[in-house]
Design a protein around this motif. Structure first.
Motif, PDB file in Angstrom:
ATOM      1  N   ARG A 261      39.254  34.352  35.846  1.00 59.95           N
ATOM      2  CA  ARG A 261      39.154  35.745  36.278  1.00 59.95           C
ATOM      3  C   ARG A 261      38.444  36.583  35.216  1.00 59.95           C
ATOM      4  NH1 ARG A 261      38.768  37.415  41.056  1.00 59.95           N
ATOM      5  NH2 ARG A 261      36.922  38.253  40.032  1.00 59.95           N
ATOM      6  N   GLU A 262      38.775  36.394  33.956  1.00 59.64           N
ATOM      7  CA  GLU A 262      38.148  37.179  32.897  1.00 59.64           C
ATOM      8  C   GLU A 262      36.669  36.843  32.766  1.00 59.64           C
ATOM      9  OE1 GLU A 262      40.600  36.586  29.461  1.00 59.64           O
ATOM     10  OE2 GLU A 262      42.076  38.101  30.102  1.00 59.64           O
ATOM     11  N   ALA A 263      36.324  35.561  32.888  1.00 61.13           N
ATOM     12  CA  ALA A 263      34.909  35.171  32.815  1.00 61.13           C
ATOM     13  C   ALA A 263      34.144  35.709  34.013  1.00 61.13           C
ATOM     14  CB  ALA A 263      34.793  33.648  32.747  1.00 61.13           C
ATOM     15  N   ARG A 264      34.728  35.608  35.184  1.00 60.31           N
ATOM     16  CA  ARG A 264      34.054  36.104  36.395  1.00 60.31           C
ATOM     17  C   ARG A 264      33.884  37.618  36.352  1.00 60.31           C
ATOM     18  NH1 ARG A 264      33.276  34.350  41.759  1.00 60.31           N
ATOM     19  NH2 ARG A 264      33.549  35.966  43.356  1.00 60.31           N
ATOM     20  N   ASP A 265      34.949  38.313  35.946  1.00 62.40           N
ATOM     21  CA  ASP A 265      34.880  39.773  35.910  1.00 62.40           C
ATOM     22  C   ASP A 265      33.803  40.274  34.948  1.00 62.40           C
ATOM     23  OD1 ASP A 265      36.911  39.770  37.733  1.00 62.40           O
ATOM     24  OD2 ASP A 265      38.470  40.444  36.347  1.00 62.40           O
ATOM     25  N   ALA A 266      33.578  39.530  33.878  1.00 63.15           N
ATOM     26  CA  ALA A 266      32.563  39.943  32.895  1.00 63.15           C
ATOM     27  C   ALA A 266      31.154  39.922  33.476  1.00 63.15           C
ATOM     28  CB  ALA A 266      32.639  39.039  31.670  1.00 63.15           C
ATOM     29  N   THR A 267      30.960  39.256  34.602  1.00 62.49           N
ATOM     30  CA  THR A 267      29.632  39.182  35.224  1.00 62.49           C
ATOM     31  C   THR A 267      29.448  40.208  36.337  1.00 62.49           C
ATOM     32  OG1 THR A 267      30.228  37.600  36.989  1.00 62.49           O
ATOM     33  CG2 THR A 267      29.692  36.689  34.815  1.00 62.49           C
ATOM     34  N   LEU A 268      30.513  40.915  36.703  1.00 60.73           N
ATOM     35  CA  LEU A 268      30.463  41.809  37.856  1.00 60.73           C
ATOM     36  C   LEU A 268      30.000  43.205  37.471  1.00 60.73           C
ATOM     37  CD1 LEU A 268      33.852  40.858  39.585  1.00 60.73           C
ATOM     38  CD2 LEU A 268      31.569  39.971  40.098  1.00 60.73           C
ATOM     39  N   ASP A 269      29.178  43.789  38.310  1.00 65.77           N
ATOM     40  CA  ASP A 269      28.823  45.191  38.149  1.00 65.77           C
ATOM     41  C   ASP A 269      30.012  46.065  38.540  1.00 65.77           C
ATOM     42  OD1 ASP A 269      26.222  44.545  37.394  1.00 65.77           O
ATOM     43  OD2 ASP A 269      25.497  44.603  39.471  1.00 65.77           O
ATOM     44  N   MET A 270      30.038  47.278  38.011  1.00 70.14           N
ATOM     45  CA  MET A 270      31.039  48.232  38.454  1.00 70.14           C
ATOM     46  C   MET A 270      30.790  48.589  39.921  1.00 70.14           C
ATOM     47  SD  MET A 270      33.387  49.301  36.235  1.00 70.14           S
ATOM     48  CE  MET A 270      33.669  47.563  35.939  1.00 70.14           C
ATOM     49  N   PRO A 271      31.838  48.827  40.708  1.00 70.00           N
ATOM     50  CA  PRO A 271      31.617  49.299  42.078  1.00 70.00           C
ATOM     51  C   PRO A 271      30.762  50.560  42.076  1.00 70.00           C
ATOM     52  CG  PRO A 271      33.924  48.755  41.738  1.00 70.00           C
ATOM     53  CD  PRO A 271      33.273  48.687  40.393  1.00 70.00           C
ATOM     54  N   LYS A 272      29.860  50.673  43.042  1.00 73.58           N
ATOM     55  CA  LYS A 272      28.900  51.780  43.002  1.00 73.58           C
ATOM     56  C   LYS A 272      29.568  53.142  43.183  1.00 73.58           C
ATOM     57  CE  LYS A 272      27.549  51.463  47.903  1.00 73.58           C
ATOM     58  NZ  LYS A 272      26.398  51.269  48.823  1.00 73.58           N
ATOM     59  N   LEU A 273      30.781  53.165  43.755  1.00 69.81           N
ATOM     60  CA  LEU A 273      31.460  54.444  43.972  1.00 69.81           C
ATOM     61  C   LEU A 273      32.660  54.650  43.050  1.00 69.81           C
ATOM     62  CD1 LEU A 273      31.417  54.831  47.882  1.00 69.81           C
ATOM     63  CD2 LEU A 273      29.813  55.726  46.187  1.00 69.81           C
ATOM     64  N   ILE A 274      32.765  53.869  41.969  1.00 69.43           N
ATOM     65  CA  ILE A 274      33.971  53.958  41.150  1.00 69.43           C
ATOM     66  C   ILE A 274      34.181  55.355  40.568  1.00 69.43           C
ATOM     67  CG2 ILE A 274      32.784  53.003  39.113  1.00 69.43           C
ATOM     68  CD1 ILE A 274      35.502  51.829  38.260  1.00 69.43           C
ATOM     69  N   LEU A 275      33.125  56.003  40.095  1.00 72.41           N
ATOM     70  CA  LEU A 275      33.315  57.294  39.437  1.00 72.41           C
ATOM     71  C   LEU A 275      33.715  58.395  40.414  1.00 72.41           C
ATOM     72  CD1 LEU A 275      30.493  57.071  36.746  1.00 72.41           C
ATOM     73  CD2 LEU A 275      32.952  56.736  36.457  1.00 72.41           C
ATOM     74  N   PRO A 276      33.019  58.557  41.538  1.00 74.98           N
ATOM     75  CA  PRO A 276      33.539  59.550  42.494  1.00 74.98           C
ATOM     76  C   PRO A 276      34.882  59.152  43.091  1.00 74.98           C
ATOM     77  CG  PRO A 276      31.623  58.405  43.402  1.00 74.98           C
ATOM     78  CD  PRO A 276      31.709  58.038  41.956  1.00 74.98           C
ATOM     79  N   SER A 277      35.070  57.862  43.360  1.00 75.23           N
ATOM     80  CA  SER A 277      36.306  57.436  44.037  1.00 75.23           C
ATOM     81  C   SER A 277      37.543  57.708  43.197  1.00 75.23           C
ATOM     82  CB  SER A 277      36.242  55.944  44.377  1.00 75.23           C
ATOM     83  OG  SER A 277      35.273  55.680  45.345  1.00 75.23           O
ATOM     84  N   ILE A 278      37.561  57.240  41.970  1.00 73.73           N
ATOM     85  CA  ILE A 278      38.747  57.414  41.126  1.00 73.73           C
ATOM     86  C   ILE A 278      38.998  58.888  40.862  1.00 73.73           C
ATOM     87  CG2 ILE A 278      39.775  56.944  38.882  1.00 73.73           C
ATOM     88  CD1 ILE A 278      39.718  54.407  40.211  1.00 73.73           C
ATOM     89  N   GLN A 279      37.925  59.627  40.644  1.00 71.83           N
ATOM     90  CA  GLN A 279      38.041  61.055  40.357  1.00 71.83           C
ATOM     91  C   GLN A 279      38.722  61.803  41.495  1.00 71.83           C
ATOM     92  OE1 GLN A 279      34.754  64.312  38.724  1.00 71.83           O
ATOM     93  NE2 GLN A 279      34.198  62.208  39.060  1.00 71.83           N
ATOM     94  N   VAL A 280      38.446  61.380  42.712  1.00 69.17           N
ATOM     95  CA  VAL A 280      39.043  62.010  43.892  1.00 69.17           C
ATOM     96  C   VAL A 280      40.418  61.400  44.187  1.00 69.17           C
ATOM     97  CG1 VAL A 280      38.803  62.242  46.403  1.00 69.17           C
ATOM     98  CG2 VAL A 280      36.846  62.711  44.899  1.00 69.17           C
ATOM     99  N   ASN A 281      40.515  60.075  44.139  1.00 67.28           N
ATOM    100  CA  ASN A 281      41.747  59.410  44.567  1.00 67.28           C
ATOM    101  C   ASN A 281      42.912  59.646  43.617  1.00 67.28           C
ATOM    102  OD1 ASN A 281      40.345  58.507  46.787  1.00 67.28           O
ATOM    103  ND2 ASN A 281      39.868  56.512  45.892  1.00 67.28           N
ATOM    104  N   MET A 282      42.628  59.885  42.332  1.00 65.64           N
ATOM    105  CA  MET A 282      43.743  60.193  41.436  1.00 65.64           C
ATOM    106  C   MET A 282      44.323  61.572  41.733  1.00 65.64           C
ATOM    107  SD  MET A 282      41.880  60.915  37.771  1.00 65.64           S
ATOM    108  CE  MET A 282      40.920  62.409  37.458  1.00 65.64           C
ATOM    109  N   ARG A 283      43.582  62.360  42.532  1.00 60.11           N
ATOM    110  CA  ARG A 283      44.062  63.663  43.013  1.00 60.11           C
ATOM    111  C   ARG A 283      44.676  63.545  44.410  1.00 60.11           C
ATOM    112  NH1 ARG A 283      39.476  65.254  39.830  1.00 60.11           N
ATOM    113  NH2 ARG A 283      39.875  67.207  38.710  1.00 60.11           N
TER     114      ARG A 283
END
Length: 305
Positions: A261-283
């Motif tokens: 999992r750690e090796a695979r995750d190191a190759t993955l791009d961030m989700p394209k909506l992570i910044l707007p999504s978390i910013q809204v969903n934590m609210r």
């Protein structure tokens, strides 16, 4: 071996013959997200799980087609929405829960560990003191082992962290809604490299889920079509996961999973909506307040995630 909370959930599943929920999935292909309306056929009480607010990242425009389809279904079947359930603070889509709540009601709920997410991302987004980090944006904060009802349906909450600190699974009748912990057996498991995530914790949470009875129906939050499969799928069972999940089938070892999992995750791009999504969903799915010109803004922290 089952812990006390899983024993409660397993007993609920065993007794669900007289309370099997009716489940309707709504799949949003742009974000590969499955949302659900779950209702008690006797009382018509309902819960909505992991709704999607349509968001175009290029233009910054929001829209409501996905949420309106859910609302139309609720009205068509004369359902009374009691709960708006979030499995976690999603990093790949914005929640439509406040919009839906304004149309059909329901208590907006998430796990109490959302406080950790709010603390972590409150710092990343440099939110001021006006951003409450106490979960008060939600109507109820669930803890592991909490139980609630949807009409006559029994529901049990399992805290299953690892993907994020705040992930929950909702066991409703004979079905479990497991969020981003698991994908279809041919695709595997969720990533664990977001702030607050942990691969070892994820493995243990999944093994806990897979001690539920083999016949338990599992409903997933996402599907991306595994290689060789030409259709989307989001429903499976504990038995199918234990027999065939490519990452956590019976016999899979924790150390090997963590390394993979750690090796695979190191190759993955961030989700394209992570910044707007978390910013809204934590609210709780609420957009930031308008500034003095009447426009709402989302922040993009540079080189921070």
């Amino acid at each position: 071996m089952m812990d006390e909370t899983v024993q409660k959930a397993a007993a609920q599943i065993a007794n669900a013959r007289n309370g099997v929920p009716q489940i309707k999935a709504f799949f949003d292909e742009p974000t590969f997200t499955a949302s659900y309306v779950v209702h008690d056929p006797e009382t018509r009480a309902a819960a909505i799980i992991d709704s999607v607010l349509d968001y175009d990242a290029a233009s910054g425009r929001t829209s409501f087609a996905s949420a309106d389809a859910i609302i139309a279904y609720v009205h068509e079947h004369d359902l009374a929405v009691e709960w708006l359930l979030e499995t976690h603070a999603h990093a790949d889509h914005l929640s439509a829960a406040p919009y839906i709540q304004g149309k059909v009601g329901g208590k907006l709920s998430i796990g109490r560990a959302i406080l950790q997410v709010q603390e972590i991302f409150g710092k990343i987004f440099n939110e001021g003191t006006e951003f409450a980090r106490d979960g008060s944006q939600f109507d109820r904060l669930f803890e592991d082992g909490d139980q609630f009802t949807i009409g006559n349906l029994q529901a049990t909450v399992l805290h299953v962290p690892g993907h994020t600190p705040a992930d929950l699974a909702y066991v409703i009748g004979d079905a479990a809604f497991v969020g981003d912990t698991l994908f279809m057996p041919d695709y595997g498991t969720a990533r664990a490299d977001f702030p607050g995530g942990d691969a070892r914790t994820l493995f243990r949470s999944i093994r806990r889920l897979l001690t539920l009875p083999p016949e338990t129906r599992l409903f997933l939050c996402h599907d991306y079509k595994a290689p060789g499969r030409d259709r989307f799928a989001w429903e499976t069972t504990v038995a199918a996961q234990r027999a065939g999940n490519v990452h956590v089938h019976d016999g899979a070892e924790e150390e090997a999973f963590v390394a993979m999992r750690e090796a695979r995750d190191a190759t993955l791009d961030m989700p394209k909506l992570i910044l707007p999504s978390i910013q809204v969903n934590m609210r709780g799915g609420r957009l930031p307040e308008p500034e003095d010109n009447g426009t709402r803004y989302l922040k993009i922290p540079l080189d921070a995630v």
